[in-house]
Design an enzyme around this catalytic site. Structure first.
Site, mmCIF file in Angstrom:
data_model
loop_
_atom_site.group_PDB
_atom_site.id
_atom_site.type_symbol
_atom_site.label_atom_id
_atom_site.label_comp_id
_atom_site.label_asym_id
_atom_site.label_seq_id
_atom_site.Cartn_x
_atom_site.Cartn_y
_atom_site.Cartn_z
ATOM 1 N N LYS A 331 -10.892 -3.438 -8.492
ATOM 2 C CA LYS A 331 -9.755 -3.236 -7.602
ATOM 3 C C LYS A 331 -10.080 -2.155 -6.595
ATOM 4 O O LYS A 331 -10.731 -1.160 -6.924
ATOM 5 C CB LYS A 331 -8.508 -2.826 -8.396
ATOM 6 C CG LYS A 331 -7.292 -2.527 -7.512
ATOM 7 C CD LYS A 331 -6.087 -2.048 -8.302
ATOM 8 C CE LYS A 331 -4.920 -1.737 -7.375
ATOM 9 N NZ LYS A 331 -3.732 -1.241 -8.092
ATOM 10 N N GLU A 381 6.842 6.548 -7.013
ATOM 11 C CA GLU A 381 5.773 6.632 -8.020
ATOM 12 C C GLU A 381 5.571 8.058 -8.529
ATOM 13 O O GLU A 381 5.258 8.969 -7.763
ATOM 14 C CB GLU A 381 4.469 6.096 -7.427
ATOM 15 C CG GLU A 381 3.355 5.958 -8.457
ATOM 16 C CD GLU A 381 2.182 5.151 -7.947
ATOM 17 O OE1 GLU A 381 1.132 5.179 -8.597
ATOM 18 O OE2 GLU A 381 2.315 4.488 -6.891
ATOM 19 N N GLU A 425 -3.702 -6.584 -11.552
ATOM 20 C CA GLU A 425 -3.621 -5.327 -10.826
ATOM 21 C C GLU A 425 -2.851 -4.279 -11.633
ATOM 22 O O GLU A 425 -3.265 -3.117 -11.741
ATOM 23 C CB GLU A 425 -2.926 -5.556 -9.477
ATOM 24 C CG GLU A 425 -2.822 -4.303 -8.615
ATOM 25 C CD GLU A 425 -2.113 -4.554 -7.296
ATOM 26 O OE1 GLU A 425 -1.807 -3.566 -6.607
ATOM 27 O OE2 GLU A 425 -1.850 -5.733 -6.969
ATOM 28 N N GLU A 560 2.519 -7.571 2.644
ATOM 29 C CA GLU A 560 2.980 -6.547 1.701
ATOM 30 C C GLU A 560 3.030 -5.174 2.375
ATOM 31 O O GLU A 560 3.932 -4.377 2.115
ATOM 32 C CB GLU A 560 2.071 -6.494 0.472
ATOM 33 C CG GLU A 560 2.558 -5.509 -0.580
ATOM 34 C CD GLU A 560 1.773 -5.582 -1.871
ATOM 35 O OE1 GLU A 560 1.480 -4.498 -2.436
ATOM 36 O OE2 GLU A 560 1.456 -6.699 -2.326
#
Length: 596
Positions: A331, A381, A425, A560
């Site tokens: 990733k 987050e 992910e 996105e």
């Protein structure tokens, strides 16, 4: 000038929007950013009236805790203006009767004076009232209590039992909602990467017995990357313990001042107390309720770096690398910087207030060193939250829009939960955080292992992790290991970081880096995403990123980015003039830059 040099450099590194790129080759040249002497001299003048706590890192004696750390609480008052009067009187008294050790050659200390206010005033309103000041400032707002438990709980001296000398006998537990600060009693900044010695330099001014003395700040995403001009004043990290602070609590408010001194750092008691008085003379006692909407204005230009063509080529090259058998890379997270220029200046505090409206289950922050742009954000987050030895973290990955109705929203949720690409992910992020916690914690728990976190405009895959540190000094280890997480960098970390450095041609700065605070027995950091750098006269740089894994599609990843940036822009559509049919008014289609 800083912005124009950055854009000029960028033109040499990004392909035009109509380019048809088949192969993306490594960039042969690194961008070098020059210092501007007049700009730098002005910055030095502003910073000369404060103490950089990192200056003594090579002196072992300066790594010891300062000799005097205390908090003095004064009787509650009914208004902010009365709190100002009380604090000015307390500072004058403190100046006439300094701490006994303040005249010694080895004197050092930090004292917080605080006055509760018997009404709830929003910290963002107080900060906006100080807009005229050319002083560093900070703002940090935690997530709602419903989103997380036991955050921002502090034990402070009871103002009900306090006497006029600032000594409280009782105690009260309350929730601290938001903190705003101006001026720096002590700041911490350097161009080298944030180190254990820097962490110790901050911690020496903090104590469990004074839990509201905190250092607020941020750390760069990649301290090894060249610092661009717009991020120059932030250094590799920037933290500040505010000189004047406004705390918004659940049932009341509090105004506080902090004075810090250390003769070993050439910042004496006399300098510190005089500087605090000078700052207090500039602070406005008038607080007006801020309208949480931004005046309409027009966009002069909107430029994405990279362009959509460059982005597609970069993503496709990353997918080729991920698919190879000779690489461990699974990733990588690529980001985009969008510079929006408007006809009138964007006020970062007003913008931040708008983000607060949309900020349920998110952190809001602002950090602005002297003579620097303001770094603001509304991030969902959490990097970690530590209280004593207990530590919590979160895994967040995968993004979908919210549905227009409950049935549609639930269907989107099910699609996200069942998506193989998003599951991969998310699993990479969750397992990486779990392993890093296990290195320094016992009894690591992951619960729930996979669920949905819903925000006003988007929803994500989500997991909560918790553990118990073996030692409080492991806090630095946790910060160093959790950042950068796979959610904003990739996995394995170093392979992803190198690919980002080779591919991205703008400076992320503090975007996607740790943003938060250190306290005596507690600390909390969020990840600086959904953020923007607001520079007077130069508009804003708005940042967003997306994770690339096997199965990613470059066009869908671009969409996105648009979805994520809409969280920052949606509150400001009226600001950007997206509300009228005038031929001079830019519409959403232009803003989202649907280039091919």
């Amino acid at each position: 000038m800083a912005s124009s040099s950055f854009r000029a450099a960028a033109r040499h590194y990004y392909l035009p929007p109509d380019s048809h790129v088949k192969n993306l080759t490594p960039l042969p040249i690194s961008i070098t950013f020059r210092h501007f002497p007049l700009h730098q001299r002005y910055y030095n003048q502003l910073c000369s009236s404060s103490m950089n706590g990192c200056q003594g890192n090579n002196n072992p004696t300066i790594q010891l805790p300062v000799k005097n750390i205390e908090t003095r609480t004064f009787p509650a008052v009914s208004s902010n203006a009365l709190a100002m009067e009380s604090l000015k009187s307390a500072i004058s008294h403190l100046k006439s009767q300094p701490p006994p050790s303040s005249s010694s050659s080895a004197s050092s200390g930090i004292i917080r004076l605080q006055v509760p206010i018997q009404q709830q005033i929003e910290a963002i309103d107080w900060l906006h009232a100080q807009n005229q000041l050319l002083l560093p400032r900070c703002f940090f707002s935690g997530r709602t209590q419903s989103a997380t438990s036991n955050l921002f709980i502090d034990r402070i001296a009871s103002y009900g039992n306090a006497n006029g000398n600032g000594n409280g006998n009782g105690s009260v537990v309350n929730n601290l909602i938001s903190v705003a600060g101006i001026g720096s009693a002590v700041f911490f900044r350097h161009i080298h990467p944030f180190s254990y010695a820097d962490w110790k330099s901050i911690k020496r001014f903090l104590s469990r017995e004074s839990p509201l003395i905190r250092a607020y700040g941020a750390i760069r995403f990649d301290a090894r990357a060249d610092i661009s001009t717009e991020w120059e004043e932030f250094g590799s990290f920037y933290f500040m313990i505010p000189q004047v602070e406004f705390d918004e609590l659940e049932d009341y408010s509090m105004l506080a001042t902090t004075v810090a001194w250390d003769n070993a750092l050439s910042w004496t008691w006399d300098k510190a107390i005089n500087d605090l008085q000078a700052t207090m003379d500039q602070v406005s006692s008038m607080v007006v309720k801020l309208r949480k909407e931004v005046p309409r204005t027009f966009i002069l230009s909107n430029n994405h770096i990279p362009s959509k063509a460059y982005w597609k080529s970069a993503v496709n090259q990353a997918l080729q690398i991920i698919s190879r058998s000779d690489t461990e890379l699974t990733k990588v997270v690529f980001a985009r910087s969008s510079r929006v220029i408007t006809t009138t200046d964007i006020d970062p505090i007003t913008w931040l207030a708008c983000l607060q409206v949309e900020g349920e289950n998110a952190y809001q922050f602002c950090l602005q060193p002297p003579n620097a742009p303001a770094f603001i954000g509304n991030t969902p987050e959490q990097l970690f939250h530590r209280k004593w030895l207990e530590i919590k973290s979160e895994a967040l990955a995968g993004t979908r829009a919210r549905g227009e109705s409950m049935p549609v929203d639930l269907q989107i949720e099910l699609d996200l939960l069942s998506s193989p690409k998003d599951h991969l992910e998310f699993t990479i992020v969750r397992e990486s955080i779990r392993k890093k916690l296990e290195d320094v914690c016992s009894d690591v728990v992951v619960q729930p292992k996979k669920s949905i976190r819903k925000l006003p405009r988007v929803q994500h895959l989500y997991a909560k992790l918790a553990g118990r540190l073996r030692n409080e000094d492991d806090e630095f280890e946790i910060l160093s290991s959790l950042h950068p997480s796979p959610a904003v960098c990739g996995f394995p970390t170093e392979e992803a970081r190198v690919l980002i450095a080779e591919t991205e041609v703008f400076d992320r700065g503090m975007y996607a880096g740790p943003v938060g605070w250190f306290g005596g027995g507690e600390s909390e950091f969020a990840v600086g995403i959904r953020s923007a750098l607001v520079e007077k006269g130069l508009g804003a740089l708005i940042y967003a990123g997306t994770g690339i894994v096997e199965g990613s599609n470059a066009s869908l990843e671009w969409e996105e980015l648009e979805l994520k940036i809409s969280q920052v822009l949606k509150t400001n559509f009226y600001m950007f003039g997206l509300c009228c049919s005038s031929p001079n008014c830019l519409n959403l289609k232009f803003l989202q830059d649907k280039e091919t």
